[in-house]
Scaffold this motif. Structure first.
Motif, PDB file in Angstrom:
ATOM      1  N   ASP A   1       0.720  -1.120  -0.090  1.00 59.29           N
ATOM      2  CA  ASP A   1       0.162   0.101  -0.007  1.00 59.29           C
ATOM      3  C   ASP A   1       1.118   1.329   0.029  1.00 59.29           C
ATOM      4  O   ASP A   1       0.726   2.323  -0.566  1.00 59.29           O
ATOM      5  N   PHE A   2       2.089   1.287   0.619  1.00 54.10           N
ATOM      6  CA  PHE A   2       2.898   2.377   0.783  1.00 54.10           C
ATOM      7  C   PHE A   2       3.484   2.717  -0.736  1.00 54.10           C
ATOM      8  O   PHE A   2       3.803   3.715  -1.282  1.00 54.10           O
ATOM      9  N   ILE A   3       3.965   1.692  -1.308  1.00 55.87           N
ATOM     10  CA  ILE A   3       4.948   1.528  -2.518  1.00 55.87           C
ATOM     11  C   ILE A   3       3.746   1.684  -3.919  1.00 55.87           C
ATOM     12  O   ILE A   3       4.223   2.335  -4.799  1.00 55.87           O
ATOM     13  N   ALA A   4       2.576   1.382  -3.904  1.00 54.19           N
ATOM     14  CA  ALA A   4       1.654   1.370  -4.823  1.00 54.19           C
ATOM     15  C   ALA A   4       1.783   2.801  -5.820  1.00 54.19           C
ATOM     16  O   ALA A   4       1.999   2.991  -7.094  1.00 54.19           O
ATOM     17  N   PRO A   5       1.886   4.083  -5.006  1.00 52.71           N
ATOM     18  CA  PRO A   5       1.835   5.127  -5.742  1.00 52.71           C
ATOM     19  C   PRO A   5       3.024   5.510  -6.259  1.00 52.71           C
ATOM     20  O   PRO A   5       2.978   6.487  -7.030  1.00 52.71           O
ATOM     21  N   LEU A   6       4.143   4.899  -5.777  1.00 49.26           N
ATOM     22  CA  LEU A   6       5.439   5.083  -6.494  1.00 49.26           C
ATOM     23  C   LEU A   6       5.527   4.592  -7.738  1.00 49.26           C
ATOM     24  O   LEU A   6       6.501   5.039  -8.659  1.00 49.26           O
ATOM     25  N   VAL A   7       5.042   3.231  -8.100  1.00 55.30           N
ATOM     26  CA  VAL A   7       5.255   2.381  -9.273  1.00 55.30           C
ATOM     27  C   VAL A   7       4.971   3.159 -10.391  1.00 55.30           C
ATOM     28  O   VAL A   7       5.793   3.072 -11.410  1.00 55.30           O
TER      29      VAL A   7
END
Length: 283
Positions: A125-131
């Motif tokens: 959930d933390f990295i999803a917007p980074l991808v």
């Protein structure tokens, strides 16, 4: 107005060493992800530290490169890989798979999450917007390389790519940049600005990417050695994206049914802060 692709793949030629635009796009993607991760960490109420973000990006980069390369061999060049396994090491010849890279990142997040006492879905959930930031940069790299282009088009936005004949083609790399990169990032950034049930952000990412990738595959030319898997339109990209769409829907449903927020916070986040108060307060 039809555009003739004439971009040099090499950004800087130092004689012995050449720096390619594609490699630079990877660096841009990782740099943007690091910047956004630090921004999210600063708003995490002590759940994430700057040191953890730096380590997370390192683990993620390893997952992208190793998973992307292995995935490319297994999903797209399996027969050649079985006959010549050393192809895996020939990274200079190209060949990276997003779906393989995603699996690599998920494994990396699982391992790193265990190290810092965070659940798998806390990590995703933390990295999803980074991808999407890395995806968008990578698609620009694909366009610069003149690879992964689309089918012929009569549209005025068509591009004549080198080694692809004289017909203008859909710049499918730019479509993917717009959808998988820009639009998906905006959706995830907006959605993750407020606390969401655990798994929800991960589900939105899987659903969004799967849908966008499947749509672009209708105008993107399939890999020459694979062609269409079935029906004269189904591609390997769509086959690999279908599980993402299904899992995305399942995750979103489960998130809102089973993991409600407690006082505006996920239960596992609250449990982490309760269990490691000193660690959290030092961040």
């Amino acid at each position: 107005m039809v555009y003739t692709h004439n971009i040099d793949k090499v950004a800087l030629d130092l004689g012995v060493v050449q720096i390619h635009w594609y490699g630079l796009m990877y660096l841009v993607g990782f740099a943007l992800a690091w910047w956004l991760a630090n921004s999210r960490a600063a708003k995490s109420q002590g759940l994430w530290s700057k040191d953890q973000v730096s380590d997370l990006i390192f683990y993620g980069a390893l997952g992208v490169v190793i998973g992307g390369r292995v995935g490319s061999m297994l999903f797209y060049y399996f027969d050649d890989f079985i006959a010549k396994p050393w192809m895996l090491l020939k990274v200079w010849e190209g060949g990276m798979s997003f779906h393989g890279g995603l699996l690599g990142v998920l494994v990396a997040m699982l391992l790193y999450g265990r190290k810092i006492n965070k659940s798998f879905f806390q990590m995703t959930d933390f990295i999803a917007p980074l991808v999407p930031l890395g995806l968008g940069a990578g698609r620009i790299g694909n366009f610069i390389n003149g690879e992964l282009y689309g089918k012929p088009t009569d549209g005025s936005w068509g591009v004549i790519f080198p080694n692809a004949g004289v017909e203008p083609r859909h710049p499918s790399q730019l479509y993917e940049f717009a959808l998988e990169g820009v639009v998906l990032f905006l959706i995830l950034y907006w959605f993750s600005q407020k606390p969401r049930p655990r798994m929800a952000v991960s589900g939105v990412f899987l659903l969004g990417y799967g849908l966008f990738r499947s749509l672009v595959e209708f105008v993107r030319l399939p890999d020459a050695h694979l062609q269409y898997i079935a029906f004269d339109w189904l591609t390997m990209g769509q086959v690999l994206s279908l599980p993402m769409i299904i899992l995305g829907v399942v995750f979103i449903i489960l998130a809102y049914q089973r993991y409600p927020l407690i006082n505006g916070m996920n239960a596992d986040d609250k449990a982490f802060l309760d269990k490691y108060p000193a660690e959290a307060s030092s961040k």
